[in-house]
Enzyme design. Structure first.
Site, PDB file in Angstrom:
ATOM      1  N   GLU A 183      -3.909   3.817   6.518  1.00  0.00           N
ATOM      2  CA  GLU A 183      -3.928   3.403   5.120  1.00  0.00           C
ATOM      3  C   GLU A 183      -4.590   4.488   4.282  1.00  0.00           C
ATOM      4  OE1 GLU A 183      -5.698   1.884   2.142  1.00  0.00           O
ATOM      5  OE2 GLU A 183      -5.634  -0.228   2.724  1.00  0.00           O
ATOM      6  N   ARG A 204       0.822  -1.226   0.000  1.00  0.00           N
ATOM      7  CA  ARG A 204       0.000   0.000   0.000  1.00  0.00           C
ATOM      8  C   ARG A 204       0.854   1.275   0.000  1.00  0.00           C
ATOM      9  NH1 ARG A 204      -2.909  -3.965  -0.163  1.00  0.00           N
ATOM     10  NH2 ARG A 204      -4.991  -4.108   0.765  1.00  0.00           N
ATOM     11  N   CYS A 251     -10.183  -0.084   3.974  1.00  0.00           N
ATOM     12  CA  CYS A 251      -9.516  -0.278   5.262  1.00  0.00           C
ATOM     13  C   CYS A 251      -8.871   1.028   5.689  1.00  0.00           C
ATOM     14  CB  CYS A 251      -8.463  -1.384   5.154  1.00  0.00           C
ATOM     15  SG  CYS A 251      -9.220  -3.014   5.198  1.00  0.00           S
TER      16      CYS A 251
HETATM   17  N1  EPU Z   1     -11.311 -10.279  11.096  1.00  0.00           N
HETATM   18  C1  EPU Z   1     -12.017 -10.254  12.279  1.00  0.00           C
HETATM   19  N2  EPU Z   1     -12.825  -9.178  12.509  1.00  0.00           N
HETATM   20  C2  EPU Z   1     -12.946  -8.152  11.633  1.00  0.00           C
HETATM   21  C3  EPU Z   1     -12.234  -8.187  10.438  1.00  0.00           C
HETATM   22  C4  EPU Z   1     -11.407  -9.275  10.179  1.00  0.00           C
HETATM   23  O1  EPU Z   1     -11.913 -11.148  13.101  1.00  0.00           O
HETATM   24  O2  EPU Z   1     -13.709  -7.225  11.940  1.00  0.00           O
HETATM   25  C5  EPU Z   1     -10.469 -11.443  10.810  1.00  0.00           C
HETATM   26  C6  EPU Z   1     -10.979 -12.234   9.626  1.00  0.00           C
HETATM   27  O3  EPU Z   1     -11.962 -13.150  10.004  1.00  0.00           O
HETATM   28  C7  EPU Z   1      -9.733 -12.890   9.099  1.00  0.00           C
HETATM   29  C8  EPU Z   1      -8.637 -11.869   9.430  1.00  0.00           C
HETATM   30  O4  EPU Z   1      -9.170 -11.012  10.441  1.00  0.00           O
HETATM   31  O5  EPU Z   1      -9.468 -14.046   9.802  1.00  0.00           O
HETATM   32  C9  EPU Z   1      -8.229 -11.046   8.206  1.00  0.00           C
HETATM   33  O6  EPU Z   1      -9.344 -10.342   7.699  1.00  0.00           O
HETATM   34  P1  EPU Z   1      -9.587 -10.104   6.146  1.00  0.00           P
HETATM   35  O7  EPU Z   1      -9.483 -11.399   5.416  1.00  0.00           O
HETATM   36  O8  EPU Z   1     -10.784  -9.282   5.979  1.00  0.00           O
HETATM   37  O9  EPU Z   1      -8.291  -9.332   5.690  1.00  0.00           O
HETATM   38  P2  EPU Z   1      -7.747  -7.939   6.149  1.00  0.00           P
HETATM   39  O10 EPU Z   1      -6.297  -8.139   6.441  1.00  0.00           O
HETATM   40  O11 EPU Z   1      -8.560  -7.302   7.213  1.00  0.00           O
HETATM   41  C10 EPU Z   1      -6.954  -7.195   3.791  1.00  0.00           C
HETATM   42  C11 EPU Z   1      -6.835  -5.846   3.157  1.00  0.00           C
HETATM   43  C12 EPU Z   1      -8.112  -5.476   2.430  1.00  0.00           C
HETATM   44  C13 EPU Z   1      -8.410  -6.529   1.388  1.00  0.00           C
HETATM   45  C14 EPU Z   1      -8.570  -7.868   2.103  1.00  0.00           C
HETATM   46  C15 EPU Z   1      -8.791  -9.012   1.148  1.00  0.00           C
HETATM   47  C16 EPU Z   1      -5.390  -4.398   4.477  1.00  0.00           C
HETATM   48  C17 EPU Z   1      -5.324  -3.348   5.526  1.00  0.00           C
HETATM   49  N3  EPU Z   1      -6.593  -4.853   4.197  1.00  0.00           N
HETATM   50  O12 EPU Z   1      -7.926  -7.082   4.826  1.00  0.00           O
HETATM   51  O13 EPU Z   1      -7.868  -4.244   1.768  1.00  0.00           O
HETATM   52  O14 EPU Z   1      -9.580  -6.217   0.687  1.00  0.00           O
HETATM   53  O15 EPU Z   1      -7.335  -8.159   2.828  1.00  0.00           O
HETATM   54  O16 EPU Z   1      -7.637  -9.258   0.398  1.00  0.00           O
HETATM   55  O17 EPU Z   1      -4.365  -4.765   3.909  1.00  0.00           O
HETATM   56  C18 EPU Z   1      -8.109  -1.882   1.617  1.00  0.00           C
HETATM   57  O18 EPU Z   1      -6.961  -1.862   1.188  1.00  0.00           O
HETATM   58  O19 EPU Z   1      -8.781  -0.837   1.745  1.00  0.00           O
HETATM   59  C19 EPU Z   1      -8.696  -3.155   2.018  1.00  0.00           C
HETATM   60  C20 EPU Z   1      -9.912  -3.248   2.517  1.00  0.00           C
END
Ligand code: EPU
Length: 345
Positions: A309, A187, A236
């Site tokens: 972010e 990012r 995010c």
């Molecule tokens: N989780 C929770 N509670 C929540 C959110 C997530 O327990 O409220 C848990 C999920 O169940 C999962 C883990 O945390 O086990 C990771 O969550 P998720 O798969 O949603 O991935 P993330 O790391 O939160 C990242 C990117 C997103 C992208 C998704 C899918 C970042 C900061 N975020 O989210 O990107 O869409 O992976 O690839 O890198 C963005 O850049 O704006 C964004 C939303």
């Protein structure tokens, strides 16, 4: 060059005359009276002195060159889907790239596209033509330029991985640089202050169109299940702590902060790393206060310093210097035409 504070208090009439002259000479639409609340997906943020809306890469490059030469502060906005702009008056020019969209030109596995082109549309175009490599990005509601600027990523794909060349503005002209000359990090990229991204040539991967479309549908399903949709957000809000394997969303969730509200801003009950705004009274300061509270709690309870972010756009250079002096916490880049201290965040 002048500082933002000086700009706002002196010579504003001269500056406005210069802006009008540049707009007329280049034939570029320039508007007053717009607000960030209309131009960003969070639907908050204050008034903007001027918004320029060029329609071609050449016009955008010429405009950036003219503004630089005239010492007029400017900042680039795409779809506004990753920006939290504060509620005050922003005394600079916003160069909106939304109209620099043209058409996506496909040639074999390559596609050349301008910065204002919609990223989701490009992903669909590519999938239909049997070109893979960006299908994970299909649900990011931004422009191609915004995606390049921050190296947008989702569901295993990052745009930087498929960039062959990028067109940027340099001295009023369109200049092409190789993708390998740019650093594509999580990012974050090495694009700097004063660099205007105009367009890109991507090199994609030939694959079966039906399979790509299927993968896109799967990604969409996952996104709909795990992220808020139809609400006002900037995606995010914070990065995941790099290299830690930790998820910021999960950490905020575990602190019990889902649904937490400050004025018109709240932590999404669907995904805790999304701050959503609601209602006409929502203010950028609500979202910022909530974000800072989250950072404070994570600092205290987990000893982790969360990095934003989203980009925090300050109206005032002095405020920016006081509240976020650190580039790394805000992913900040300086605004063109504004000397040090002002972080674009
Ligand atoms: N989780 C929770 N509670 C929540 C959110 C997530 O327990 O409220 C848990 C999920 O169940 C999962 C883990 O945390 O086990 C990771 O969550 P998720 O798969 O949603 O991935 P993330 O790391 O939160 C990242 C990117 C997103 C992208 C998704 C899918 C970042 C900061 N975020 O989210 O990107 O869409 O992976 O690839 O890198 C963005 O850049 O704006 C964004 C939303």
């Amino acid at each position: 060059m002048t500082t933002l504070m000086q700009e706002s208090t002196t010579n504003s009439r001269e500056r406005d005359a210069a802006i009008e002259e540049i707009a007329a000479r280049l034939g570029v639409r320039a508007q007053r009276g717009r607000r960030f609340a209309e131009l960003t997906s969070l639907r908050v943020g204050g008034a903007i002195d001027w918004v320029f809306a060029p329609e071609t890469e050449e016009a955008a490059a010429a405009l950036a060159g003219e503004l630089e030469m005239a010492g007029i502060a400017w900042r680039v906005l795409g779809a506004g889907s990753n920006v939290l702009a504060d509620d005050e008056e922003h005394h600079y020019v916003v160069l909106s790239m939304r109209e620099v969209k043209g058409t996506a030109l496909f040639e074999g596995a390559r596609v050349s596209v301008s910065a204002g082109y919609s990223l989701p549309r490009l992903c669909v175009d590519a999938a239909r033509r049997g070109l893979a490599g960006i299908e994970g990005l299909g649900g990011i509601p931004g422009t191609v330029g915004g995606a390049l600027w921050m190296n947008a990523g989702a569901f295993g794909h990052e745009i930087g991985n498929v960039v062959e060349t990028v067109r940027v503005a340099c001295g009023g002209r369109v200049v092409e640089v190789r993708g390998s000359e740019i650093e594509w990090n999580y990012r974050h990229t090495s694009f700097r202050d004063g660099e205007l991204v105009l367009g890109v040539t991507l090199r994609l991967i030939p694959d079966d169109s039906a399979k790509i479309v299927e993968r896109m549908a799967e990604v969409k399903r996952q996104r709909m299940e795990t992220q808020p949709h139809g609400s006002r957000s900037a995606g995010c809000f914070f990065k995941n702590p790099p290299g830690s394997g930790l998820s910021t969303g999960r950490m905020i969730d575990e602190m019990g902060m889902k649904g937490e509200k400050r004025g018109g801003a709240s932590v999404s009950p669907v995904h805790a790393n999304f701050i959503v705004t609601e209602g006409d009274d929502a203010r950028a300061s609500d979202a910022f206060a909530l974000a800072e509270e989250i950072r404070e709690r994570i600092r205290r309870e987990r000893g982790i310093e969360l990095e934003y972010e989203v980009e925090l756009w300050r109206s005032n250079a002095n405020d920016a210097a006081e509240s976020t002096s650190e580039e790394e916490t805000s992913g900040g880049r300086k605004m063109s035409g504004i000397e040090e201290k002002e972080e674009q965040s």
